[in-house]
Design an enzyme around this catalytic site. Structure first.
Site, PDB file in Angstrom:
ATOM      1  N   ASP A   1     -17.546  16.811 -13.079  1.00  0.00           N
ATOM      2  CA  ASP A   1     -17.874  16.869 -11.613  1.00  0.00           C
ATOM      3  C   ASP A   1     -18.147  18.529 -11.177  1.00  0.00           C
ATOM      4  O   ASP A   1     -18.611  19.159 -12.093  1.00  0.00           O
ATOM      5  CB  ASP A   1     -16.860  16.316 -10.601  1.00  0.00           C
ATOM      6  CG  ASP A   1     -17.467  15.676  -9.301  1.00  0.00           C
ATOM      7  OD1 ASP A   1     -17.832  16.337  -8.630  1.00  0.00           O
ATOM      8  OD2 ASP A   1     -17.542  14.413  -9.352  1.00  0.00           O
TER       9      ASP A   1
ATOM     10  N   HIS B   1     -16.309  18.400  -4.529  1.00  0.00           N
ATOM     11  CA  HIS B   1     -16.407  17.015  -4.724  1.00  0.00           C
ATOM     12  C   HIS B   1     -15.390  16.579  -5.663  1.00  0.00           C
ATOM     13  O   HIS B   1     -14.625  15.657  -5.770  1.00  0.00           O
ATOM     14  CB  HIS B   1     -17.802  16.613  -4.962  1.00  0.00           C
ATOM     15  CG  HIS B   1     -18.192  15.334  -5.102  1.00  0.00           C
ATOM     16  ND1 HIS B   1     -18.093  14.781  -6.461  1.00  0.00           N
ATOM     17  CD2 HIS B   1     -18.651  14.628  -4.163  1.00  0.00           C
ATOM     18  CE1 HIS B   1     -18.481  13.435  -6.235  1.00  0.00           C
ATOM     19  NE2 HIS B   1     -18.688  13.295  -5.041  1.00  0.00           N
TER      20      HIS B   1
ATOM     21  N   SER C   1     -18.852   7.545  -4.959  1.00  0.00           N
ATOM     22  CA  SER C   1     -18.044   8.415  -5.565  1.00  0.00           C
ATOM     23  C   SER C   1     -16.520   8.278  -5.276  1.00  0.00           C
ATOM     24  O   SER C   1     -15.675   8.663  -6.353  1.00  0.00           O
ATOM     25  CB  SER C   1     -18.355   9.951  -4.858  1.00  0.00           C
ATOM     26  OG  SER C   1     -19.398  10.521  -5.794  1.00  0.00           O
TER      27      SER C   1
END
Length: 628
Positions: free
Chosen positions: A193, A259, A451
């Site tokens: 990520d 994220h 996600s």
């Protein structure tokens, strides 16, 4: 050419930042606005070419470069510039990827037409197994609703208030029930990520052992090209140059998403430590691998990160001393994923090492068949449901390639496609950083998206591995893990409007099923010598099992599949049932449904045939014969 994005609703939905001001009951929140979909990138200046194993270009980099240069010349892109043509195109060699493919740098960006022409020319050569652009994967931009909380009580004080998604029915993952049986200790989950940030509620013991796989200084934000140790998130903002004009189609830019920290927190946020919130597998170790930076990341870098995280060797990078049992990919975008593509090859290598690969299905409210890497062979593709157990109708992708669903947040009340925002139960809550660009103060945030759904499944996989390890049992293969998750999934409490897999992830039931001996054995259909068995079918990710008894003295055992629709693989093993290609004695995996295995001198035994596909197949015929 598709865009790949991290699969949280920051472009496609809503995130709620938690910092210091309390959320008040009845507070009115602005409705989220769906940002316009991005067009295909015009900035592709690298191409990936995989050659067949018997081709000279496979092992000789100079030959590979010459081959690409010849293809450029053949389509007329190497000529002198004129008033109506782009600059002449030249190629230079970058590196050999961990999958064996070659990465070739081009002297300028290709237009979509030029890209298609070059790929088609390369693919027309029998020496080429597959050619593809080195796509730029992009994290999505957050559309934030400014609300915040502060943790003040002991024992994960915000777990009960905010984390509906870790509890049971109707829409939760039944994680809290599983904690009596497993906590993920001894299991490594690689989160590929944006990297990870400092946070008091996350075990960061493997952060320095992770790696930044972004090779481009423009994307990484570092001073020079190349990879560096450590899985730390430096920020991925695009509010300033050079990224604002190069990466943003609307000219607005976005702050750093952090994220990877949110995803890592969902997988393994510390639990029972009197701080903040909880994670699915609180004693699992997160191995952060940075693959997304400013304007995203390259598919070539992500493919090599998959290989490395699963324990494979990548040239120029020290071997991973903490191979992952599960890899989480909360990223994706429009496109297909052929079995010969660099991403599919990397996933296949990870699967062979025993690593389960979990992928977010995507947030475009469309069929996942058009979104990669969720449509890659060998992955567990995860859709998103909300608190009521319905599909997150505002955004979640769907379709026959989805393995199962997990809580990702529905945003609106009752998981509707629009209406009033549900706060906090419309979102999945986890750790975050509060810096606008570079890392600053840690905090917590509510996000919605696939996600957020995917790390619930990755955490459940870690719980299963941990429980089996504690019990002294063998670890499941990725195929067996898929079956554990599918067979233990909780049925949807309401009728879903689109297909999103076998049901909702049930971590508690998955652990219990694994400890009870795993998924039920597949029924076996016995074949008669020389008799075609027709009209065979299976759903996406499913398989059918057959057997043929071969007597002593038999010759030329011929096993075939044919006809129908789909793209099947054939695994054959004497005396035992093969789950996949790792366990099989013989494998046939060509494009389409026509597969064949021929054994000239078979042993006197029962041969088992597994026919499987990551896509549905139907109308298939199966035949087994031999000579006496």
């Amino acid at each position: 050419m598709p865009f790949f994005r991290s699969m949280c609703l920051s472009v496609w939905g809503v995130s709620l930042a938690l910092a210091f001001a309390p959320v008040h009951a009845g507070e009115i929140l602005a409705a989220p606005q769906m940002p316009p979909a991005r067009s295909a990138s015009a900035s592709i200046d690298r191409i990936i070419v995989s050659y067949r194993t018997d081709a000279t270009e496979r092992t000789v980099s100079t030959a590979a470069l010459q081959h690409v240069q010849a293809a450029i010349a053949a389509i007329g892109l190497d000529g002198a510039q004129t008033s109506h043509r782009a600059a002449p195109l030249a190629a230079s060699y970058q590196r050999t990827l961990a999958t064996g493919a070659h990465l070739i740098k081009l002297s300028r960006n290709l237009s979509p037409g030029e890209q298609d022409a070059l790929v088609q020319r390369l693919m027309s050569d029998p020496a080429v197994a597959y050619a593809e652009p080195d796509l730029r994967l992009q994290p999505v931009r957050d559309v934030a609703v400014p609300t915040a909380i502060k943790a003040t009580e002991p024992d994960d004080p915000d777990y009960a208030k905010y984390q509906w998604h870790l509890r049971g029915a109707p829409g939760g993952a039944s994680v809290s029930d599983a904690w009596d049986l497993a906590d993920g200790e001894g299991v490594v989950v690689a989160v590929l990520d944006t990297g990870i940030t400092q946070h008091p509620d996350i075990d960061l013991s493997l952060a320095d052992a992770g790696y930044d796989f972004i090779t481009s200084a423009f994307l990484s934000g570092r001073d020079a090209d190349g990879r560096v140790p450590g899985g730390w998130d430096l920020g991925d903002w695009t509010t300033t140059e050079p990224w604002l004009s190069a990466c943003e189609v609307d000219g607005k830019g976005r702050n750093s998403t952090w994220h990877g920290t949110h995803v890592a927190g969902t997988v393994a946020e510390l639990t029972g430590n009197g701080t903040g919130m909880a994670g699915v597998a609180p004693r699992a170790k997160v191995l952060p691998v940075r693959v997304l930076g400013h304007c995203g990341g390259s598919s070539s870098d992500i493919a090599e990160a998959i290989v490395w995280a699963s324990g494979g060797h990548v040239e120029g990078v020290p071997d991973n001393m903490h191979p992952a049992q599960v890899i989480n990919l909360s990223l994706g975008g429009q496109g297909s994923c052929a079995s010969q593509s660099v991403t599919a090859q990397a996933i296949a290598e990870a699967n062979k090492r025993g690593t389960t690969v979990v992928v977010a299905a995507g947030n475009s409210n469309s069929d996942v068949a058009n979104f990669t890497p969720a449509n890659c062979p060998g992955v567990i593709a995860v859709a998103s449901n909300g608190i009521t157990g319905q599909r997150a109708r505002y955004y979640s992708n769907y379709g026959s390639l989805i393995t199962l669903s997990a809580p990702g947040g529905g945003i609106f009340k009752d998981d509707a496609a629009s209406g009033d925002i549900a706060n906090p139960e419309g979102f999945v809550w986890s750790a975050i950083n509060l810096g606008a660009t570079v890392p600053e103060q840690p905090g917590y945030i509510g996000n919605a998206g696939t996600s957020m759904a995917a790390p619930h499944v990755s955490g459940a996989v870690a719980l299963v591995h941990g429980a089996l390890k504690d019990a002294g049992e063998a670890m499941p293969t990725p195929d067996a893990m898929r079956q554990i998750l599918v067979q233990s999934a909780r049925p949807f409490p309401v009728a879903v409007d689109r297909p999103i897999g076998a049901g909702i992830i049930d971590a508690n039931a998955a652990v219990k099923l694994a400890l009870a001996g795993g998924p039920a054995p597949d029924p076996v259909t016995e074949l008669s010598r020389g008799v075609v068995l027709g009209n065979q079918s299976a759903p996406a990710g499913g398989s059918r099992l057959y057997s043929i008894k071969v007597p002593a003295g038999a010759l030329d055992l011929n096993i075939r599949t044919m006809a129908g629709v789909g793209d099947v693989m054939l695994f054959v093993k004497a005396g035992a049932v093969p789950q996949d290609g790792v366990e099989a004695d013989f494998v046939s995996a060509k494009a389409g449904n026509s597969e064949a295995v021929i054994v000239s001198e078979p042993s006197a035994d029962t041969y088992y045939l597994r026919v499987k596909s990551d896509r549905p197949f139907a109308g298939l015929s199966v035949l087994a014969t031999y000579r006496l």
